[in-house]
Design a protein around this motif. Structure first.
Motif, PDB file in Angstrom:
ATOM      1  N   GLU A 148       0.828  -1.189   0.000  1.00 43.24           N
ATOM      2  CA  GLU A 148       0.000   0.000   0.000  1.00 43.24           C
ATOM      3  C   GLU A 148       0.872   1.253   0.000  1.00 43.24           C
ATOM      4  O   GLU A 148       2.091   1.195   0.005  1.00 43.24           O
ATOM      5  CB  GLU A 148      -0.922  -0.021   1.221  1.00 43.24           C
ATOM      6  N   GLU A 201      -6.353   3.195  10.374  1.00 42.12           N
ATOM      7  CA  GLU A 201      -7.235   3.051   9.236  1.00 42.12           C
ATOM      8  C   GLU A 201      -8.657   2.695   9.636  1.00 42.12           C
ATOM      9  O   GLU A 201      -9.609   3.100   9.011  1.00 42.12           O
ATOM     10  CB  GLU A 201      -6.672   1.982   8.297  1.00 42.12           C
ATOM     11  N   SER A 202      -8.825   1.926  10.653  1.00 40.03           N
ATOM     12  CA  SER A 202     -10.162   1.553  11.105  1.00 40.03           C
ATOM     13  C   SER A 202     -10.114   1.184  12.561  1.00 40.03           C
ATOM     14  O   SER A 202      -9.234   0.478  12.998  1.00 40.03           O
ATOM     15  CB  SER A 202     -10.678   0.364  10.287  1.00 40.03           C
ATOM     16  N   SER A 210     -10.442  -2.726  12.838  1.00 43.46           N
ATOM     17  CA  SER A 210      -9.629  -3.630  12.041  1.00 43.46           C
ATOM     18  C   SER A 210      -8.186  -3.582  12.497  1.00 43.46           C
ATOM     19  O   SER A 210      -7.754  -2.640  13.145  1.00 43.46           O
ATOM     20  CB  SER A 210      -9.717  -3.285  10.550  1.00 43.46           C
ATOM     21  N   LEU A 211      -7.452  -4.625  12.148  1.00 41.09           N
ATOM     22  CA  LEU A 211      -6.051  -4.744  12.540  1.00 41.09           C
ATOM     23  C   LEU A 211      -5.267  -5.284  11.368  1.00 41.09           C
ATOM     24  O   LEU A 211      -5.696  -6.216  10.696  1.00 41.09           O
ATOM     25  CB  LEU A 211      -5.918  -5.711  13.733  1.00 41.09           C
ATOM     26  N   SER A 212      -4.109  -4.673  11.073  1.00 41.80           N
ATOM     27  CA  SER A 212      -3.215  -5.210  10.056  1.00 41.80           C
ATOM     28  C   SER A 212      -2.362  -6.292  10.682  1.00 41.80           C
ATOM     29  O   SER A 212      -1.859  -6.129  11.786  1.00 41.80           O
ATOM     30  CB  SER A 212      -2.307  -4.094   9.502  1.00 41.80           C
ATOM     31  N   LYS A 242       0.965  -8.010   4.323  1.00 37.01           N
ATOM     32  CA  LYS A 242       0.043  -7.488   5.321  1.00 37.01           C
ATOM     33  C   LYS A 242      -1.399  -7.680   4.863  1.00 37.01           C
ATOM     34  O   LYS A 242      -1.737  -7.395   3.731  1.00 37.01           O
ATOM     35  CB  LYS A 242       0.308  -6.004   5.567  1.00 37.01           C
ATOM     36  N   THR A 243      -2.224  -8.194   5.727  1.00 40.66           N
ATOM     37  CA  THR A 243      -3.655  -8.316   5.476  1.00 40.66           C
ATOM     38  C   THR A 243      -4.392  -7.669   6.634  1.00 40.66           C
ATOM     39  O   THR A 243      -3.802  -7.350   7.662  1.00 40.66           O
ATOM     40  CB  THR A 243      -4.077  -9.798   5.359  1.00 40.66           C
ATOM     41  N   LYS A 244      -5.702  -7.482   6.449  1.00 41.98           N
ATOM     42  CA  LYS A 244      -6.500  -6.842   7.487  1.00 41.98           C
ATOM     43  C   LYS A 244      -7.463  -7.841   8.111  1.00 41.98           C
ATOM     44  O   LYS A 244      -8.047  -8.672   7.419  1.00 41.98           O
ATOM     45  CB  LYS A 244      -7.276  -5.660   6.917  1.00 41.98           C
ATOM     46  N   SER A 295     -10.832  -7.858  10.631  1.00 40.17           N
ATOM     47  CA  SER A 295     -11.857  -7.019  11.239  1.00 40.17           C
ATOM     48  C   SER A 295     -12.474  -7.704  12.445  1.00 40.17           C
ATOM     49  O   SER A 295     -12.463  -8.937  12.551  1.00 40.17           O
ATOM     50  CB  SER A 295     -12.954  -6.691  10.215  1.00 40.17           C
ATOM     51  N   GLU A 307      -6.250 -13.459  15.893  1.00 43.07           N
ATOM     52  CA  GLU A 307      -6.105 -12.182  15.199  1.00 43.07           C
ATOM     53  C   GLU A 307      -7.326 -11.286  15.390  1.00 43.07           C
ATOM     54  O   GLU A 307      -7.211 -10.070  15.525  1.00 43.07           O
ATOM     55  CB  GLU A 307      -5.848 -12.417  13.705  1.00 43.07           C
ATOM     56  N   ALA A 317      -7.565  -7.548  17.054  1.00 48.90           N
ATOM     57  CA  ALA A 317      -8.251  -6.432  16.414  1.00 48.90           C
ATOM     58  C   ALA A 317      -9.247  -5.795  17.375  1.00 48.90           C
ATOM     59  O   ALA A 317      -9.388  -4.565  17.420  1.00 48.90           O
ATOM     60  CB  ALA A 317      -8.957  -6.911  15.143  1.00 48.90           C
TER      61      ALA A 317
END
Length: 354
Positions: A108, A210-211, A214-216, A227-229, A231, A244, A248
């Protein structure tokens, strides 16, 4: 004082000794004492068990056989009768493994760090670095050419995560490279990791946040680390969250009006200037708090949480189970006593049925 050793193994020892290495061998060394007829060295575990007790001729000794962990060490010069003349005080000795650090590959855009509209108002930004092999001794820099961003604090949350607080009040705008360095390893450089922008260029939101739900996180595929997200799921019981997803949730469940603690807002009843009162009115509240302890940097908190989840395992609290399995996978980073406790409670946890 930090004591160094060469070739992949690093020793931190807070005493007036030094560390050296020959041909890759781990050595512990100290200043020679004139007229000494040899030396005696003793190293023991925190439990009191002596693992090394030897009389030697040289002011250094190989500790190649010592696994990672925390120990106590002392030495004494020997007199004419080969007896210890005087012992030094017991001092802490920690043996850890230093590997090349890995950082998440950013697909990103750079993390945007805002500047304050007024020089009288400081601008502090939070940055999370994800990857592998992070240590307390890991060095982190954010630089561009001869400029560097002031890092106010660095907190190694785990071997996979570092949290930074960065001051961008007087920073020059533009992209900055991230450099992560472990002792005696090549630095890992991520170009254009962050970008400082004037207030007029940013939208008023911190792209690092970012949110709130949510957690990267770091994942792996054939191309490397990405890296993924993740929620926070809605309507799903906490006990069925993944590890995970629970991370988050904790990232989002911040007690905004209680800045003197990082305890999850869900578990807070009252917040005061110097203390808080916890709310354990439900099993969910207690389990979330115990999970918060499970990921703590405090060994006693983690050990207590191991015991809680092994006893309260029907139904299983999935995020805790996945975390404990991950801890066991990375057990080389744990103190021997904690490894023993984790194995004991994880064995019970594994055999517990819903």
């Amino acid at each position: 004082m930090k004591l160094n050793i060469k070739h992949f193994i690093i020793i931190f020892w807070f005493v007036s000794f030094s560390i050296g290495a020959q041909d890759g061998t781990k050595l512990i060394a100290w200043k020679p004492i004139p007229e000494a007829n040899g030396y005696q060295i003793q190293i023991k575990e925190k439990t009191g068990k002596v693992v090394i007790d030897k009389k030697i001729e040289t002011p250094f000794h190989s500790i190649e056989e010592l696994p990672s962990g925390v120990y106590l060490v002392r030495t004494a010069p020997l007199n004419l009768f080969k007896k210890p003349a005087v012992w030094s005080a017991w001092k802490d000795l920690e043996v850890i493994i230093s590997e090349p650090p890995k950082v998440v590959i950013e697909d990103e855009k750079p993390i945007i760090l805002p500047k304050s509209e007024s020089k009288e108002e400081k601008t502090i930004s939070n940055i999370t670095i994800e990857g592998e092999h992070f240590l307390d001794a890991t060095k982190v820099d954010l630089t561009k050419k001869e400029e560097s961003l002031p890092i106010l604090s660095k907190e190694v949350k785990s071997p996979e995560r570092i949290d930074l607080k960065v001051d961008t009040t007087d920073a020059k705008t533009g992209p900055y490279d991230l450099t992560v360095t472990n002792p005696y390893q090549k630095p890992k450089v991520v170009t254009n990791f962050v970008k400082v922008e004037d207030p007029k260029h940013n939208s008023g939101t911190d792209s690092n946040d970012e949110s709130k739900s949510s957690l990267s996180l770091t994942t792996k595929d054939n191309s490397g680390i990405k890296k993924t997200k993740v929620s926070v799921p809605k309507g799903k019981p906490f006990r069925d969250f993944t590890y995970e997803e629970m991370l988050a949730f904790l990232e989002s469940d911040v007690a905004i009006n209680c800045k003197n603690t990082k305890v999850p807002a869900l578990t807070l009843s009252e917040c005061h200037k110097t203390y808080v009162i916890l709310n354990f009115s439900s099993e969910d509240n207690l389990s979330v708090f115990e999970f918060y302890k499970l990921i703590s940097e405090n060994e006693s908190d983690r050990t207590s949480a191991y015991l809680y989840f092994s006893k309260n395992c029907s139904p299983k609290f999935r995020p805790a189970f996945e975390r404990m399995e991950l801890q066991w996978k990375n057990r080389i980073n744990l103190d021997p006593d904690e490894r023993q406790s984790l194995l004991q409670e994880l064995t019970k946890f594994r055999s517990c049925s819903r």
